[in-house]
Design a protein around this motif. Structure first.
Motif, short mmCIF file in Angstrom:
data_model
loop_
_atom_site.label_atom_id
_atom_site.label_comp_id
_atom_site.label_asym_id
_atom_site.label_seq_id
_atom_site.Cartn_x
_atom_site.Cartn_y
_atom_site.Cartn_z
N TYR A 67 -8.07 4.89 -7.43
CA TYR A 67 -6.68 5.33 -7.35
C TYR A 67 -6.47 6.48 -8.33
O TYR A 67 -6.54 6.27 -9.53
CB TYR A 67 -5.74 4.17 -7.68
CG TYR A 67 -6.04 2.91 -6.89
CD1 TYR A 67 -6.06 2.94 -5.50
CD2 TYR A 67 -6.35 1.73 -7.52
CE1 TYR A 67 -6.34 1.80 -4.78
CE2 TYR A 67 -6.63 0.57 -6.80
CZ TYR A 67 -6.64 0.62 -5.43
OH TYR A 67 -6.93 -0.50 -4.72
N PRO A 68 -6.20 7.68 -7.81
CA PRO A 68 -6.17 8.86 -8.70
C PRO A 68 -5.01 8.83 -9.68
O PRO A 68 -5.07 9.48 -10.71
CB PRO A 68 -6.01 10.05 -7.74
CG PRO A 68 -6.02 9.50 -6.37
CD PRO A 68 -5.89 8.02 -6.42
N HIS A 69 -3.96 8.08 -9.36
CA HIS A 69 -2.79 8.10 -10.22
C HIS A 69 -2.82 7.02 -11.29
O HIS A 69 -1.88 6.86 -12.04
CB HIS A 69 -1.52 7.97 -9.39
CG HIS A 69 -1.51 6.76 -8.48
ND1 HIS A 69 -2.46 6.56 -7.52
CD2 HIS A 69 -0.68 5.72 -8.42
CE1 HIS A 69 -2.20 5.42 -6.88
NE2 HIS A 69 -1.13 4.90 -7.41
N MET A 70 -3.95 6.27 -11.35
CA MET A 70 -4.04 5.23 -12.37
C MET A 70 -5.23 5.53 -13.28
O MET A 70 -6.20 6.16 -12.88
CB MET A 70 -4.28 3.86 -11.71
CG MET A 70 -3.19 3.43 -10.77
SD MET A 70 -3.62 1.82 -10.06
CE MET A 70 -2.56 1.81 -8.63
N THR A 71 -5.14 5.01 -14.50
CA THR A 71 -6.27 5.15 -15.41
C THR A 71 -7.38 4.22 -14.95
O THR A 71 -7.20 3.42 -14.03
CB THR A 71 -5.87 4.75 -16.84
OG1 THR A 71 -5.44 3.38 -16.79
CG2 THR A 71 -4.75 5.61 -17.37
N VAL A 96 0.84 -1.19 0.00
CA VAL A 96 0.00 0.00 0.00
C VAL A 96 0.88 1.24 0.00
O VAL A 96 0.65 2.19 -0.75
CB VAL A 96 -0.94 -0.01 1.22
CG1 VAL A 96 -1.54 1.37 1.44
CG2 VAL A 96 -2.03 -1.04 1.04
N ILE A 97 1.93 1.22 0.82
CA ILE A 97 2.81 2.39 0.89
C ILE A 97 3.49 2.62 -0.46
O ILE A 97 3.49 3.73 -0.99
CB ILE A 97 3.88 2.19 2.00
CG1 ILE A 97 3.20 2.15 3.37
CG2 ILE A 97 4.91 3.30 1.96
CD1 ILE A 97 4.13 1.85 4.52
N LEU A 98 4.03 1.55 -1.04
CA LEU A 98 4.80 1.71 -2.26
C LEU A 98 3.93 2.01 -3.49
O LEU A 98 4.31 2.79 -4.34
CB LEU A 98 5.63 0.46 -2.53
CG LEU A 98 6.78 0.22 -1.56
CD1 LEU A 98 7.51 -1.06 -1.90
CD2 LEU A 98 7.74 1.40 -1.56
N ARG A 99 2.76 1.36 -3.54
CA ARG A 99 1.97 1.49 -4.77
C ARG A 99 0.92 2.58 -4.71
O ARG A 99 0.41 3.00 -5.74
CB ARG A 99 1.27 0.16 -5.07
CG ARG A 99 2.23 -0.90 -5.47
CD ARG A 99 1.52 -2.24 -5.55
NE ARG A 99 2.47 -3.32 -5.57
CZ ARG A 99 3.10 -3.72 -6.67
NH1 ARG A 99 2.84 -3.12 -7.81
NH2 ARG A 99 3.95 -4.71 -6.62
N ILE A 100 0.53 2.98 -3.53
CA ILE A 100 -0.53 3.98 -3.44
C ILE A 100 -0.05 5.25 -2.74
O ILE A 100 -0.14 6.34 -3.29
CB ILE A 100 -1.76 3.38 -2.72
CG1 ILE A 100 -2.34 2.27 -3.59
CG2 ILE A 100 -2.81 4.45 -2.48
CD1 ILE A 100 -3.33 1.40 -2.92
N VAL A 101 0.51 5.10 -1.55
CA VAL A 101 0.88 6.30 -0.79
C VAL A 101 2.02 7.07 -1.48
O VAL A 101 1.93 8.29 -1.67
CB VAL A 101 1.27 5.92 0.65
CG1 VAL A 101 1.76 7.15 1.40
CG2 VAL A 101 0.08 5.32 1.37
N VAL A 102 3.07 6.35 -1.86
CA VAL A 102 4.22 7.04 -2.44
C VAL A 102 3.88 7.74 -3.76
O VAL A 102 4.17 8.93 -3.92
CB VAL A 102 5.42 6.07 -2.58
CG1 VAL A 102 6.48 6.66 -3.49
CG2 VAL A 102 6.00 5.77 -1.21
#
Lengths: 282, 358
Positions: free
Chosen positions: B87-91, A188-194
């Motif tokens: 997820y805002p950073h993904m399509t 979660v930290i690496l793929r979403i938070v960061v």
């Protein structure tokens, strides 16, 4: 004249005064530094009051000498090494730590979260002598790693504080969604938070880099062997040397300050975004 | 074997006991709605089922297997959040495929499943967009798609429609129902909106203050509320509910309220005298001109288009009556009540009291 026009006039006057003041205090020495660094030694000696610089007299001899005869190419490398290592460590530790005090519940979480900035109650000058003694006794003094450790201790609180504030603005549902979708806590930290904190991370990285790059006091105290000098330490070494030639010191100073200025302008837009992004949830 | 079993779930946040022993079974393919006012613990229950919160006591079983020791990702569930949490950073494609990628599903399968899901929800054109470029309704679909694409054992939906405007909500509600009939998945759906609960649910679970008050078919919840809370909570406008007592007079059973007396025709004398609460749904009351009946003083008449509502007084109490759109008694006038004896609700000690009909 209306009141509004008088007020505007006053504001304009103050603004012009401010600009002139800024120019004299900050911009002029900077200008002087750059101009002097390009002048040959004779020119400086013959015409010390000449503020201008004629194009055909520009010469890079001072830079050449500083870089290759006074070992500044090595100092640049040293400074880069120390600064980048500090940035990498500080950013990764602050990410994990900032996340922990934001999201995880553990005993002492509040205290830890609040006491992050406590280290700033101690000025560096108070710490430097005990640390000097300590590291000397431990035989660790003359090394990059001690320097990195000290810079880490100096930058980590602010880095933690900035990242924590940013993490608090990230909706927790995003992390829940990530966990349900199959991420571990670290995932979660690496793929979403960061990825979502990129602006804040850039800000922290830049801040840490500036501190580590410009730091002088600890470098001055801890580094003994000239081959380990960082840039700021090297400049002082140069200024202290017997044959004091001003334009060399100026050239060295330019080399210290230019990278930071360039970095700042490159990251400036992200930096501002990172600082305001906390207020306005994106 | 039920798809989901909850056994004696307790949860507290600080000093607040949020869940006080929840027992529930949800069958395979069932659309189960958790309904209750905000703060009743329904979302907490959903989060415990998902494994996002830990319960103090009790067990969660999925397909008969205890899952308390499993993290959310190991429970094979999907959740749709009120805020969608895309997820805002993904399509859109990235959002849909994220769960599959995390589970190391082969790329070809991912592509197939995404296109199938996108087709099901009509979002094929949006796959390359970022969530910030989508409208509210589109985001809602993507959030649904992210849950659907993995075909989990359990779908957990936390007020998924509450961020949509009223018209869109009605449409999406229908779509959701259709979708459920198509995929036949097990859905736990949390809402505070009784219309959503009644229209979507195969079964409705009414909760209040951390307890389950009633679990039934929507129809039964409405026609036979088990206590006064459910009676008041379900139905709009809400049920008229009066404190009073049951009185036997000669051969007639009557209800004596605050300032009025109502003959309960068709109710047998088996019912004991004493304190009780009487419930009348606005649509179970008719009005007439027969002055032998109980009079109502009309205060306000409001139009809703398809019907009218009369707000008035009986004795010292207020009453709401639904009438057809053609009836429009003037404020200040008097109308007379005609009550369908099969449709009255009686409560004692807050609980439904059975009526023995003659």
């Amino acid at each position: 004249m209306t009141r509004e026009r008088i007020e505007n006039g006053i504001i304009l006057g103050l603004r012009i005064t401010g600009m002139i003041f800024f120019f004299i205090v900050v911009a002029f020495p900077f200008y002087w530094m750059i101009v002097s660094s390009f002048k040959p030694l004779e020119e400086m000696l013959l015409n010390p009051g000449n503020l201008g610089l004629s194009i055909n007299k520009i010469n890079f001899k001072a830079y050449y000498e500083v870089l290759f005869e006074h070992d500044f190419s090595r100092y640049i490398f040293n400074s880069l090494y120390v600064s980048i290592a500090t940035v990498l460590l500080s950013v990764s530790l602050a990410t994990i730590g900032g996340y922990a005090v934001t999201r995880l519940h553990f005993r002492g979480q509040k205290v830890m979260s609040l006491s992050i900035l406590l280290i700033y109650m101690f000025p560096a000058i108070v710490l430097v002598i005990p640390l000097y003694v300590l590291f000397s006794k431990m035989g660790l003094r003359d090394s990059f790693h001690v320097l990195i450790l000290v810079y880490l201790a100096q930058t980590l609180p602010v880095a933690l504080y900035m990242l924590r504030s940013y993490f608090q603005t990230l909706p927790v549902e995003l992390e829940h969604a990530g966990m349900i979708d199959g991420c571990s806590r670290l995932g979660v930290i690496l793929r979403i938070v960061v990825p979502l904190s990129a602006p804040a991370l850039a800000t922290v990285a830049l801040y840490t880099f500036m501190i580590a790059w410009n730091e002088f006091l600890f470098a001055f105290m801890f580094l003994d062997s000239p081959e380990k000098f960082t840039l700021s330490r090297g400049v002082v070494q140069l200024a202290d040397s017997v044959h004091l030639s001003k334009q060399l010191v100026m050239a060295a100073s330019v080399m210290v300050s230019i990278p930071i200025i360039i970095l700042f302008f490159v990251f400036e837009r992200h930096l501002v975004r990172g600082l305001t992004a906390g207020a306005l949830k994106g | 074997m039920p798809a989901l079993t909850l056994k004696g779930i307790f949860k507290r946040f600080g000093k607040v006991q949020v869940l006080k022993g929840i027992d529930l079974e949800v069958n395979h393919g069932e659309f189960c709605v958790l309904l209750g006012p905000s703060g009743c613990g329904k979302s907490t229950l959903l989060n415990i089922t998902a494994g996002l919160f830990k319960q103090e006591a009790g067990t969660v079983l999925i397909d008969g297997q205890p899952v308390d020791h499993l993290s959310p990702r190991e429970r094979d569930i999907a959740m749709v959040f009120q805020s969608y949490a895309l997820y805002p950073h993904m399509t859109v494609a990235g959002n849909l495929s994220f769960g599959l990628r995390m589970r190391k599903v082969p790329k070809q399968t991912i592509i197939e499943q995404i296109s199938e899901t996108a087709q099901l929800l009509g979002i094929e054109d949006l796959l390359d967009r970022k969530p910030s470029e989508l409208s509210g309704g589109q985001r809602q679909r993507v959030a649904m798609g992210r849950a659907l694409v993995r075909r989990p054992k359990l779908f957990l939906l936390d007020e998924p429609l509450s961020n949509l405007d009223a018209r869109l909500r009605a449409n999406v509600r229908l779509e959701l129902k259709r979708l459920h009939q198509q995929i036949r998945g097990t859905i736990i759906y949390v809402t505070h909106d009784q219309i959503e609960a009644m229209t979507l649910g195969d079964r409705v679970v009414v909760m209040k203050e951390g307890e389950i008050r009633q679990v039934d078919l929507p129809k039964v919840i409405y026609s036979e509320p088990q206590d006064t809370f459910v009676a008041k909570f379900i139905g709009s406008p809400e049920m008229n509910l009066y404190q009073g007592e049951i009185i036997h007079k000669e051969n007639q059973v009557s209800f004596k309220g605050n300032g009025f007396m109502l003959e309960l025709k068709g109710v047998g004398k088996e019912i004991e005298q004493g304190e009780a609460e009487l419930g009348l749904r606005p649509e179970d009351i008719e009005i007439g001109a027969d002055p032998a009946r109980l009079p109502v003083k009309v205060e306000i008449t409001s139009h809703v288009g398809s019907e009218n509502f009369i707000h008035g007084r009986i004795g010292n109490e207020t009453i709401t009556i639904r009438v057809s759109k053609d009836e429009y008694p003037k404020p200040g006038s008097e109308v007379f009540l005609k009550i369908n004896p099969n449709r009255i609700h009686l409560f004692r000690g807050g609980l439904r009291h059975p009526l023995v009909k003659l």
